[in-house]
Scaffold this active site. Structure first.
Site, short mmCIF file in Angstrom:
data_model
loop_
_atom_site.label_atom_id
_atom_site.label_comp_id
_atom_site.label_asym_id
_atom_site.label_seq_id
_atom_site.Cartn_x
_atom_site.Cartn_y
_atom_site.Cartn_z
N GLU A 49 -48.05 1.86 -63.87
CA GLU A 49 -47.53 2.73 -62.81
C GLU A 49 -47.63 4.16 -63.34
O GLU A 49 -47.11 4.45 -64.42
CB GLU A 49 -46.07 2.41 -62.50
CG GLU A 49 -45.84 1.08 -61.81
CD GLU A 49 -44.35 0.81 -61.58
OE1 GLU A 49 -43.52 1.73 -61.80
OE2 GLU A 49 -44.03 -0.32 -61.20
N ASP A 60 -34.65 8.82 -59.63
CA ASP A 60 -34.84 8.78 -61.08
C ASP A 60 -33.66 9.36 -61.84
O ASP A 60 -33.05 10.34 -61.42
CB ASP A 60 -36.13 9.52 -61.45
CG ASP A 60 -37.36 8.75 -61.01
OD1 ASP A 60 -37.52 7.61 -61.49
OD2 ASP A 60 -38.12 9.24 -60.16
N TYR A 175 -41.21 -4.98 -56.15
CA TYR A 175 -40.50 -4.36 -57.26
C TYR A 175 -39.01 -4.50 -57.00
O TYR A 175 -38.49 -3.90 -56.06
CB TYR A 175 -40.91 -2.88 -57.32
CG TYR A 175 -40.42 -2.09 -58.52
CD1 TYR A 175 -39.20 -2.35 -59.12
CD2 TYR A 175 -41.19 -1.04 -59.03
CE1 TYR A 175 -38.75 -1.61 -60.21
CE2 TYR A 175 -40.75 -0.28 -60.11
CZ TYR A 175 -39.53 -0.57 -60.69
OH TYR A 175 -39.08 0.18 -61.76
#
Length: 269
Positions: A49, A60, A175
């Site tokens: 990725e 994040d 994911y």
């Protein structure tokens, strides 16, 4: 078969999980980042990725936010990220590579142009964190029509009612974000991982990759016994943050990748 399908089929035959590694394009600088990218497959990464730097990466945690800041300070942008993929493909035609990031830079670049350029560069799929399935027509559907997989994130708060909507149009792999929080946050228990995998299996046949909070070879091995893939990002990015030179950053990322790969590959023996 796409590169992602081939890789997961190959690993299923070998009875092992994939090591999925995340790094931010252009961190700490273009040349070092390209060297890291080119070195990851030999260090044991099965799927890569590559983060597209963005000013506001809201999913994040501190480690990857700082990686974005470093990359942007080094003048990394979307055209340079696509160029990095092209340069990677000169020597590696087999490793699946997925671009991960946020919709804003793609929208600014132009969706149609981005899809065409990403496909031409050798990108295999996209993970776009802030584009929900209600907006599939904006990027997911045209990307898949062009042969790019569109990989969805599911979380501990995605209930059984919501899951079919989230998984509709998903391809490549799913994911699973194992903790309710940002990247690099605390890790989920193995009981939670087992329950999550069992629940997701009832909804999809796609490979299940688990990430957020996986930092050590031992932890990666634990997850690899239960899922089709283990995603590691912040722990690798931290190697760049603490390095005193670009050479040390490259070595740190690739050394940790090799240790993680050893854990993942030995997990089911």
């Amino acid at each position: 078969m796409s590169r992602l399908q081939s890789r997961f089929a190959e690993l299923k035959q070998q009875n092992r999980a994939a090591l999925v590694t995340f790094v931010t394009a252009g961190d700490p600088d273009y040349a070092s980042s390209l060297e890291i990218l080119k070195g990851l497959p030999a260090a044991g990464a099965d799927v890569i990725e590559l983060g597209m730097p963005f000013t506001d990466p809201m999913a994040d945690g501190p480690a990857i936010q700082l990686a974005n800041i470093r990359a942007l300070a080094a003048k990394q942008n979307l055209p340079k990220t696509l160029q990095m993929v092209r340069e990677f493909r000169v020597t590696d035609s087999r490793t699946p590579l997925v671009l991960m990031g946020y919709y804003n830079p793609i929208f600014a670049y132009g969706v149609e142009r981005f899809i065409a350029d990403a496909k031409e560069a050798g990108v295999d799929g996209l993970i776009i964190v802030d584009l929900p399935p209600e907006h599939n027509d904006e990027l997911c559907e045209p990307a898949q029509a062009a042969g790019l997989d569109f990989i969805r994130l599911t979380t501990p708060t995605t209930d059984d009612q919501r899951l079919p909507t989230v998984l509709n149009g998903s391809s490549g792999f799913v994911y699973y974000v194992s903790v309710a929080g940002v990247t690099g946050a605390g890790a989920a228990t193995m009981d939670h991982v087992e329950q999550a995998v069992a629940r997701l299996r009832r909804h999809t046949d796609l490979p299940l990759c688990i990430g957020f909070g996986i930092r050590t070879p031992e932890h990666a091995a634990d997850v690899a016994r239960r899922a089709d893939g283990v995603v590691v990002g912040s722990a690798l990015v931290d190697q760049i943050a603490k390095a005193e030179s670009p050479a040390q950053a490259i070595d740190g990322v690739l050394s940790l990748c090799a240790q993680l790969a050893e854990g993942v590959r030995g997990a089911r023996r």
